[in-house]
Scaffold this motif. Sequence first.
Motif, PDB file in Angstrom:
ATOM      1  N   ALA A  23       0.851  -1.184   0.000  1.00 25.90           N
ATOM      2  CA  ALA A  23       0.000   0.000   0.000  1.00 25.90           C
ATOM      3  C   ALA A  23       0.887   1.234   0.000  1.00 25.90           C
ATOM      4  N   PHE A  24       0.350   2.323  -0.495  1.00 27.65           N
ATOM      5  CA  PHE A  24       1.071   3.577  -0.521  1.00 27.65           C
ATOM      6  C   PHE A  24       0.332   4.560   0.372  1.00 27.65           C
ATOM      7  N   ALA A  25       1.035   5.115   1.314  1.00 24.11           N
ATOM      8  CA  ALA A  25       0.423   6.085   2.212  1.00 24.11           C
ATOM      9  C   ALA A  25       0.200   7.402   1.474  1.00 24.11           C
ATOM     10  N   SER A  26      -0.765   8.146   1.962  1.00 22.90           N
ATOM     11  CA  SER A  26      -0.934   9.508   1.477  1.00 22.90           C
ATOM     12  C   SER A  26       0.370  10.256   1.743  1.00 22.90           C
ATOM     13  N   SER A  27       0.563  11.375   1.049  1.00 24.06           N
ATOM     14  CA  SER A  27       1.801  12.115   1.265  1.00 24.06           C
ATOM     15  C   SER A  27       1.552  13.617   1.299  1.00 24.06           C
ATOM     16  N   PHE A  28       2.397  14.285   2.069  1.00 25.86           N
ATOM     17  CA  PHE A  28       2.357  15.728   2.252  1.00 25.86           C
ATOM     18  C   PHE A  28       3.695  16.274   1.791  1.00 25.86           C
ATOM     19  N   VAL A  29       3.661  17.247   0.906  1.00 26.57           N
ATOM     20  CA  VAL A  29       4.893  17.871   0.421  1.00 26.57           C
ATOM     21  C   VAL A  29       4.863  19.341   0.829  1.00 26.57           C
TER      22      VAL A  29
END
Length: 102
Positions: A23-29
């Motif tokens: 799974a791929f976690a959400s991300s914050f940039v």
Amino acid sequence: MKHRLAVVAATAAAALGLGTGAAFASSFVAYEGPNFTGKQQVVDGCNTYYNIIFHGSYKWYGTGQAGNMYDHPGGPAVFTLRSDANAEQGTGFGWQSIKIIC
């Protein structure tokens, strides 16, 4: 024809990855400057408070997990970025930390 094979191979690889529970976690940039410019800090780890080091602008990629935003690490969440939607702001923001809930 090479392009089509590459797309098929990538699709098959993605399907295999999903089948194994990947799974791929959400991300914050977070960006150093306004309008998504300058250095970047990418946060995509789960269930840990991460201090945000840049406050010029941000992008959120909601891919299944929500992001709680904090003025103080460990304090009450002041905002939650949605798990099922992207968001962005091209100007400065004041959040000091984030915790992606997985």
